[in-house]
Scaffold this active site. Sequence first.
Site, short mmCIF file in Angstrom:
data_model
loop_
_atom_site.label_atom_id
_atom_site.label_comp_id
_atom_site.label_asym_id
_atom_site.label_seq_id
_atom_site.Cartn_x
_atom_site.Cartn_y
_atom_site.Cartn_z
N ARG A 1 0.83 -1.23 0.00
CA ARG A 1 0.00 0.00 0.00
C ARG A 1 0.85 1.27 0.00
O ARG A 1 0.41 2.32 -0.47
CB ARG A 1 -0.96 -0.03 1.21
CG ARG A 1 -2.08 1.02 1.14
CD ARG A 1 -3.20 0.70 2.12
NE ARG A 1 -4.31 1.65 2.09
CZ ARG A 1 -4.43 2.70 2.91
NH1 ARG A 1 -3.51 2.92 3.83
NH2 ARG A 1 -5.48 3.50 2.83
N ILE B 1 -7.21 7.79 -0.93
CA ILE B 1 -7.13 6.34 -1.11
C ILE B 1 -7.99 5.77 0.02
O ILE B 1 -7.89 6.21 1.17
CB ILE B 1 -5.67 5.81 -1.06
CG1 ILE B 1 -5.63 4.27 -1.16
CG2 ILE B 1 -4.92 6.26 0.18
CD1 ILE B 1 -4.21 3.70 -1.35
N SER B 2 -8.87 4.82 -0.30
CA SER B 2 -9.85 4.33 0.67
C SER B 2 -9.17 3.61 1.84
O SER B 2 -8.05 3.10 1.71
CB SER B 2 -10.82 3.37 0.00
OG SER B 2 -11.42 3.96 -1.12
N GLN B 3 -9.89 3.58 2.94
CA GLN B 3 -9.45 2.86 4.14
C GLN B 3 -9.27 1.37 3.80
O GLN B 3 -10.11 0.79 3.10
CB GLN B 3 -10.55 3.04 5.18
CG GLN B 3 -10.29 2.46 6.53
CD GLN B 3 -11.57 2.51 7.37
OE1 GLN B 3 -12.60 3.02 6.94
NE2 GLN B 3 -11.48 1.98 8.55
N PRO B 4 -8.20 0.73 4.27
CA PRO B 4 -7.94 -0.68 3.90
C PRO B 4 -9.13 -1.60 4.19
O PRO B 4 -9.45 -2.45 3.37
CB PRO B 4 -6.73 -1.06 4.76
CG PRO B 4 -6.08 0.22 5.12
CD PRO B 4 -7.12 1.29 5.10
#
Length: 198
Positions: free
Chosen positions: A25, A51-54
């Site tokens: 990431r 960038i979206s939360q994992p």
Amino acid sequence: MIRNQIAARGVRDKDVLDAILRVPREVFVSTECRDQAYEDKALPVGPGQTISQPFIVAYMTQMLLLESSHRVLEIGTGTGYQTAILAQLAASVYTVELDANLAHLAEQRLARLKLDRRVAFRSGDGVEAWRNAGPFDRILVTAGSQTMPEALVDQLKCGGLMIIPVGRGKTQMMLRIRLRNGVRVEQPLIACRFVPLV
Ligand code: SAH
């Protein structure tokens, strides 16, 4: 990240977790944020973009119930992080990003990681999308839509699934749409917060 933020919160599909494990990431976040790449949060990647939360990436991927034969349409390539995970689980991924610069950077990242073999990139409005490549088994929208974009639902195969955050405020409800014998079934999943689908 995978053990504490993703598996602990219920995403246990082994293929999904393995796919996430193979994508570094830190390559997808800005240099200033690199030390936070594995924290449980979305990160800024440009003006108004994240960038979206994992966990959210993992959750949406699991809820898509991907099979190795699937053709997938993704709207909102962003950094390409979610794309890199989809590309390992499906036959082909068509990903559309409104911002041409983001689209270009995402394509470069996936090429560098050798995860671009099954991915086609395009920059433009995803809602009008890629009609000549459809219909699709799966559609994933990773930006918040005010209403249900019918033009996208029309590109779903019979028996297909679409996941899309829909809502008029700052947060949305993530919906899973299933087309079964021509009938549309909408299942609310979780509340979420995405940047707007333009
Ligand atoms: N999945 C991405 C995060 C996406 S953020 C990741 O993992 O990094 C949402 C993205 O949707 C933004 O990059 C935004 O530019 C894009 N977007 C917004 N409206 C769009 C539209 N109509 N068509 C295509 N992309 C759109």
